[in-house]
Design an enzyme around this catalytic site. Structure first.
Site, mmCIF file in Angstrom:
data_model
loop_
_atom_site.group_PDB
_atom_site.id
_atom_site.type_symbol
_atom_site.label_atom_id
_atom_site.label_comp_id
_atom_site.label_asym_id
_atom_site.label_seq_id
_atom_site.Cartn_x
_atom_site.Cartn_y
_atom_site.Cartn_z
ATOM 1 C CB SER A 1 -0.880 -0.005 1.258
ATOM 2 O OG SER A 1 -1.489 1.253 1.467
ATOM 3 C CE1 TYR B 1 -4.055 -2.152 5.125
ATOM 4 C CE2 TYR B 1 -3.162 0.047 4.740
ATOM 5 C CZ TYR B 1 -3.658 -1.144 4.260
ATOM 6 O OH TYR B 1 -3.772 -1.338 2.904
#
Length: 199
Positions: free
Chosen positions: A139, A152
């Site tokens: 990401s 995350y």
């Protein structure tokens, strides 16, 4: 770009979003896809829509045996495995001060252990055939820090560092295993329903 026609690709997190669209695109260009996700009905619908170029197995990346079974399905159905796309991931956003510990552990289990389980399933085959391609979704959060998504971000930084280290190992060992890390930004998928609001 190397032709993908007749290549066999395992894809986790295939029932929606990037995984589903990748599955359809690869099959449209002649690849065979072996799909994994936990949602049985959606996975079956996707597999049916793709047709003869797809096989699927409802499975959980946190279970090593499930990933081994996915590999076995690919070999039984299509004869081999050329690449794996470890795409399964979750993103329940919160500040650490909220102490949503179960969310943290779920992210570690899926975003980190799930990737490792997926790689562990295919690696013996790739080493034996001296070829293979490991693709993992990180990401843009794996390249920077984002408030409200500390855990995350940590899991996606792990993916980046782990795969880059493995790339160097593969070069040194001459295994001919290729790696690709993908760093998407905000994509209009179901994952956005759980993202933390901007501070």
């Amino acid at each position: 770009m190397e032709p993908i026609q007749n290549k066999v690709v395992l894809i986790t997190g295939a029932s929606s979003g990037i995984g589903a669209e990748t599955s359809k695109t690869l099959a449209r260009h002649g690849a065979y896809v072996v799909l994994s996700a936990r949602r049985k009905e959606r996975l079956a619908q996707l597999c049916e829509s793709i047709g003869d170029h797809a096989a699927c197995l409802p499975s959980d990346v946190t279970c090593q045996a499930d990933m081994q079974a996915l590999l076995q399905l690919a070999k039984e159905q299509f004869g081999r495995v050329d690449a794996v796309f470890a795409n399964a991931g979750i993103m329940p956003g919160s500040n650490l001060s909220e102490l949503k510990i179960q969310d943290w552990m779920n992210m570690v289990d899926i975003n980190i252990k799930g990737v490792l389980n997926t790689i562990a399933a295919v690696l013996p085959t790739f080493l034996s055939q001296k070829s293979g391609h490991i693709i993992v979704t990180s990401s843009c959060a794996g390249l920077r820090s984002v408030p409200g998504n500390a855990v995350y971000c940590g899991t996606k930084h792990f993916v980046r560092a782990m795969l880059d280290s493995f790339r160097m190992e593969a070069v040194a060992e001459g295994t001919n295993i290729h790696t690709t890390t993908i760093y998407p930004g905000a994509v209009k998928t179901e994952l956005l329903h759980t993202i933390a609001p901007s501070l």
